[in-house]
Design a protein around this motif. Structure first.
Motif, mmCIF file in Angstrom:
data_model
loop_
_atom_site.group_PDB
_atom_site.id
_atom_site.type_symbol
_atom_site.label_atom_id
_atom_site.label_comp_id
_atom_site.label_asym_id
_atom_site.label_seq_id
_atom_site.Cartn_x
_atom_site.Cartn_y
_atom_site.Cartn_z
ATOM 1 N N THR A 8 0.966 -1.272 -0.157
ATOM 2 C CA THR A 8 -0.147 -0.127 0.080
ATOM 3 C C THR A 8 0.913 1.376 0.106
ATOM 4 O OG1 THR A 8 -0.122 0.086 2.307
ATOM 5 C CG2 THR A 8 -1.923 -1.022 1.303
ATOM 6 N N VAL A 30 1.408 -5.856 -6.714
ATOM 7 C CA VAL A 30 0.661 -4.996 -6.892
ATOM 8 C C VAL A 30 0.911 -4.049 -5.820
ATOM 9 C CG1 VAL A 30 -2.227 -5.073 -6.521
ATOM 10 C CG2 VAL A 30 -1.106 -6.847 -7.492
ATOM 11 N N THR A 32 -0.793 0.015 -4.262
ATOM 12 C CA THR A 32 -1.655 1.002 -4.337
ATOM 13 C C THR A 32 -1.293 2.682 -3.923
ATOM 14 O OG1 THR A 32 -2.161 1.014 -1.871
ATOM 15 C CG2 THR A 32 -3.085 -1.040 -3.339
ATOM 16 N N SER A 40 -0.445 5.678 -12.062
ATOM 17 C CA SER A 40 -0.068 5.170 -13.267
ATOM 18 C C SER A 40 1.277 5.800 -13.657
ATOM 19 C CB SER A 40 -1.205 5.993 -14.334
ATOM 20 O OG SER A 40 -0.851 6.262 -15.451
ATOM 21 N N GLU A 43 3.433 2.986 -11.910
ATOM 22 C CA GLU A 43 3.401 1.718 -12.587
ATOM 23 C C GLU A 43 4.120 1.751 -13.887
ATOM 24 O OE1 GLU A 43 -0.473 -0.830 -13.396
ATOM 25 O OE2 GLU A 43 -0.161 0.684 -14.956
ATOM 26 N N ARG A 56 1.359 -4.089 -11.215
ATOM 27 C CA ARG A 56 -0.050 -3.575 -11.262
ATOM 28 C C ARG A 56 -0.302 -2.567 -10.241
ATOM 29 N NH1 ARG A 56 -4.573 -7.511 -13.850
ATOM 30 N NH2 ARG A 56 -6.256 -6.073 -13.821
ATOM 31 N N TYR A 58 -3.124 -0.045 -8.544
ATOM 32 C CA TYR A 58 -4.635 0.156 -8.355
ATOM 33 C C TYR A 58 -4.792 1.299 -7.423
ATOM 34 C CZ TYR A 58 -5.756 -4.702 -9.704
ATOM 35 O OH TYR A 58 -5.881 -5.793 -10.329
ATOM 36 N N LEU A 60 -6.456 3.237 -4.691
ATOM 37 C CA LEU A 60 -7.445 2.788 -3.501
ATOM 38 C C LEU A 60 -7.394 3.711 -2.372
ATOM 39 C CD1 LEU A 60 -8.641 0.300 -1.926
ATOM 40 C CD2 LEU A 60 -6.544 -0.084 -0.811
ATOM 41 N N GLU A 76 -13.692 -3.958 -3.682
ATOM 42 C CA GLU A 76 -13.567 -3.735 -4.810
ATOM 43 C C GLU A 76 -12.216 -4.114 -5.338
ATOM 44 O OE1 GLU A 76 -14.790 -0.004 -6.286
ATOM 45 O OE2 GLU A 76 -16.672 -0.167 -5.553
ATOM 46 N N LEU A 77 -11.250 -3.714 -4.796
ATOM 47 C CA LEU A 77 -9.724 -3.904 -4.926
ATOM 48 C C LEU A 77 -9.362 -5.595 -4.787
ATOM 49 C CD1 LEU A 77 -6.461 -3.615 -5.348
ATOM 50 C CD2 LEU A 77 -6.527 -3.381 -2.786
ATOM 51 N N GLU A 80 -11.389 -7.418 -7.712
ATOM 52 C CA GLU A 80 -10.661 -7.208 -9.124
ATOM 53 C C GLU A 80 -9.683 -8.139 -9.013
ATOM 54 O OE1 GLU A 80 -10.903 -3.101 -9.880
ATOM 55 O OE2 GLU A 80 -9.342 -3.319 -11.581
ATOM 56 N N MET A 81 -8.698 -8.404 -7.880
ATOM 57 C CA MET A 81 -7.637 -9.193 -8.115
ATOM 58 C C MET A 81 -8.138 -10.475 -8.035
ATOM 59 S SD MET A 81 -5.212 -7.275 -5.056
ATOM 60 C CE MET A 81 -4.305 -8.779 -4.828
#
Ligand SMILES: NC(=O)c1ccc[n+]([C@@H]2O[C@H](COP(=O)([O-])OP(=O)(O)OC[C@H]3O[C@@H](n4cnc5c(N)ncnc54)[C@H](OP(=O)(O)O)[C@@H]3O)[C@@H](O)[C@H]2O)c1
Length: 262
Positions: A8, A30, A32, A40, A43, A56, A58, A60, A76-77, A80-81
């Motif tokens: 995170t 992954v 956040t 973005s 990433e 990736r 996300y 959050l 949702e996170l 989605e994973m």
């Protein structure tokens, strides 16, 4: 099989060092952040630097407008994973509300609550969602990036210290309850870390924290990442443990007085 870590708050500072450590060890990552543009950009930078692993980001959020924890965002996170077939073998709770400058008598209770909600309740909700998946997959590990301020006070950070102390209690209780599912829960306790906040410090101050540190230097993000990595990848029989990474600051009764000040 290639493992995956979920980190995170990893667009800047210590989070970046943690992502880079795991990616360089060939774990998929992954991470956040709360801001879509920053996620973005981070990433993109990670993918260029580590083309051999899947990375990736996300978006959050942590809290809702009324200050309560955004549980839907967490749901949702993880959903989605799940849909993407991504399982986090390790959750690293790095993001934190620093609760800077919260002076007693003038700080609204809502600001105090924001720090506790973020650093304790949000982290609990994330741990719960991650641990449910780990339980179903036969195990995993959770690492808190805590702080030596759980034990030692610094000025105007009452909520932050309380939150980090609370995190440690929560870490041990989670470790206890999740042990039977082969889920290990541990904490790294940094002292001062070099981050972008250092850039704002006046020049004269830059060497002060190191001068008062027994090892003579504060930590870099990579030092913290090494501790997180130890818990995630090596500490097979360790849970409920604390690893202080603060150059020895917590052990000293009085700070060293540098030669030139004597
Ligand atoms: N820096 C130090 O000297 C020091 C010392 C001891 C312990 N620590 C601990 O080490 C960890 C990393 O420290 P750091 O200095 O690298 O962290 P940082 O840069 O202050 O924060 C890391 C990320 O946390 C996210 N964040 C901040 N407030 C948030 C909130 N209210 N809700 C959700 N996310 C929030 C931000 O990500 P987005 O804005 O992208 O969402 C931020 O980039 C933290 O847990 C910190 O408490 C740091």
């Amino acid at each position: 099989m290639q493992k995956t870590v979920l980190v995170t708050g990893a667009c800047i500072n210590t989070g970046v060092a943690i992502v880079e450590k795991f990616a360089s060890e060939k774990w998929n990552v992954v991470f956040t952040g709360r801001d879509a543009e920053k996620v973005s950009a981070a990433e993109k930078a990670y993918r260029i630097k580590f083309p051999d692993v899947k990375i990736r980001g996300y978006v959050l959020g942590s809290l809702q407008k009324d200050g309560s924890v955004d549980e839907n965002g967490i749901r949702e996170l993880f959903n989605e994973m799940d849909r993407a077939g991504i399982f986090a073998d390790c959750l690293v709770l790095n993001a934190s509300d620093q609760g800077l400058g919260q002076e007693i008598f003038v700080t609204p209770l809502s600001d105090f609550a924001r720090v506790i909600y973020t650093n304790v309740i949000w982290d609990y909700a994330l741990s719960e969602a991650a641990a449910l998946r780990m339980k179903n997959r036969g195990g995993g590990s959770i690492v808190f990036v805590n702080s030596n301020t759980a034990y030692r006070a610094i000025p105007n950070r009452i909520a932050y210290s309380a939150s980090k102390g609370g995190q440690l209690g929560m870490m041990r209780a989670l470790a206890f309850d999740l042990g039977k599912y082969n889920i290990r829960v541990n904490a790294v306790l940094p002292g001062m870390i070099r981050t972008d906040r250092w850039e704002k410090d006046p020049e004269w101050y830059k060497n002060v924290p190191s001068a008062f540190t027994p090892l003579g230097d504060v930590a870099d993000g990579a030092d913290i990442a090494d501790g997180v990595w130890y818990f995630a990848a090596h500490a097979r029989n360790t849970t409920g443990a604390e690893l202080v990474i603060d150059g020895g600051n917590t052990i000293q009764l009085y700070p060293l007085i540098p030669e030139e000040k004597k």
